[in-house]
Design an enzyme around this catalytic site. Sequence first.
Site, mmCIF file in Angstrom:
data_model
loop_
_atom_site.group_PDB
_atom_site.id
_atom_site.type_symbol
_atom_site.label_atom_id
_atom_site.label_comp_id
_atom_site.label_asym_id
_atom_site.label_seq_id
_atom_site.Cartn_x
_atom_site.Cartn_y
_atom_site.Cartn_z
ATOM 1 C CB VAL A 15 -0.562 -0.010 1.312
ATOM 2 C CG1 VAL A 15 -0.507 0.445 2.169
ATOM 3 C CG2 VAL A 15 -2.090 1.067 1.012
ATOM 4 C CB SER A 16 3.757 1.804 1.642
ATOM 5 O OG SER A 16 5.214 2.850 1.153
ATOM 6 N N PRO A 17 4.140 3.761 -1.553
ATOM 7 C CG PRO A 17 3.122 5.733 -1.848
ATOM 8 C CD PRO A 17 2.682 4.308 -1.744
#
Length: 211
Positions: A15-17
Amino acid sequence: MAAARKLVELFYDVVSPYSWLGFEVLCRYQHIWDIDLRFRPAFLGGIMVATGNKPPGMLPKRNEYMLKDIKRMGKYYQVPIKVTAEHLQGLLVPLSLGAMRFITAIDMTQPQFLEPVSREFWVRFWSQVSIYKPNSCSFVAAQAGLSSEQAQKLLEMVSSPAVKNRLRATTDDAVKYGAFGMPAVVAHFNGEQHLIFGCDRIELLASIIGE
């Protein structure tokens, strides 16, 4: 006698770019540096709760900056991130749990697919559509080269105590190292552990491990 290779652990959540950027950079440098790169899929939501951290997108000015920053970094590192305000708002809700359990099941049973499956989740969320569609895990598995039978077995594992406990333990490990967000990189060198937060400290990591 040959010196032991340096261990570098990468704790990440799809979920973390910024985790995607750190992931791709370390995947490239593992072939240049004398390191063993260990992927540690964890749950960002659990880390945030344990440390009292808040999603960066909750601060309007930071959210505005991140939209530009992620695009610039994606271009610099040649990672096809397509970020929107809606994407960043999605970070306010810990919906990556199913994806991270699926990735954990991969790590436990098909570790050779851990890198491509993780990458395909990032591509699906940050270049195409949300990873939270009902068929996302099956789609990602197929894109990474797993058969439908393998994907089905993995899906059956997702809700098992073994997978839940493994993901929880890895998340706890990240917190014990001092992580408060992701990506969290832990370099083991000369008997010491060094926590580095973020994807833009590659020079510092190199200095710490003597590369």
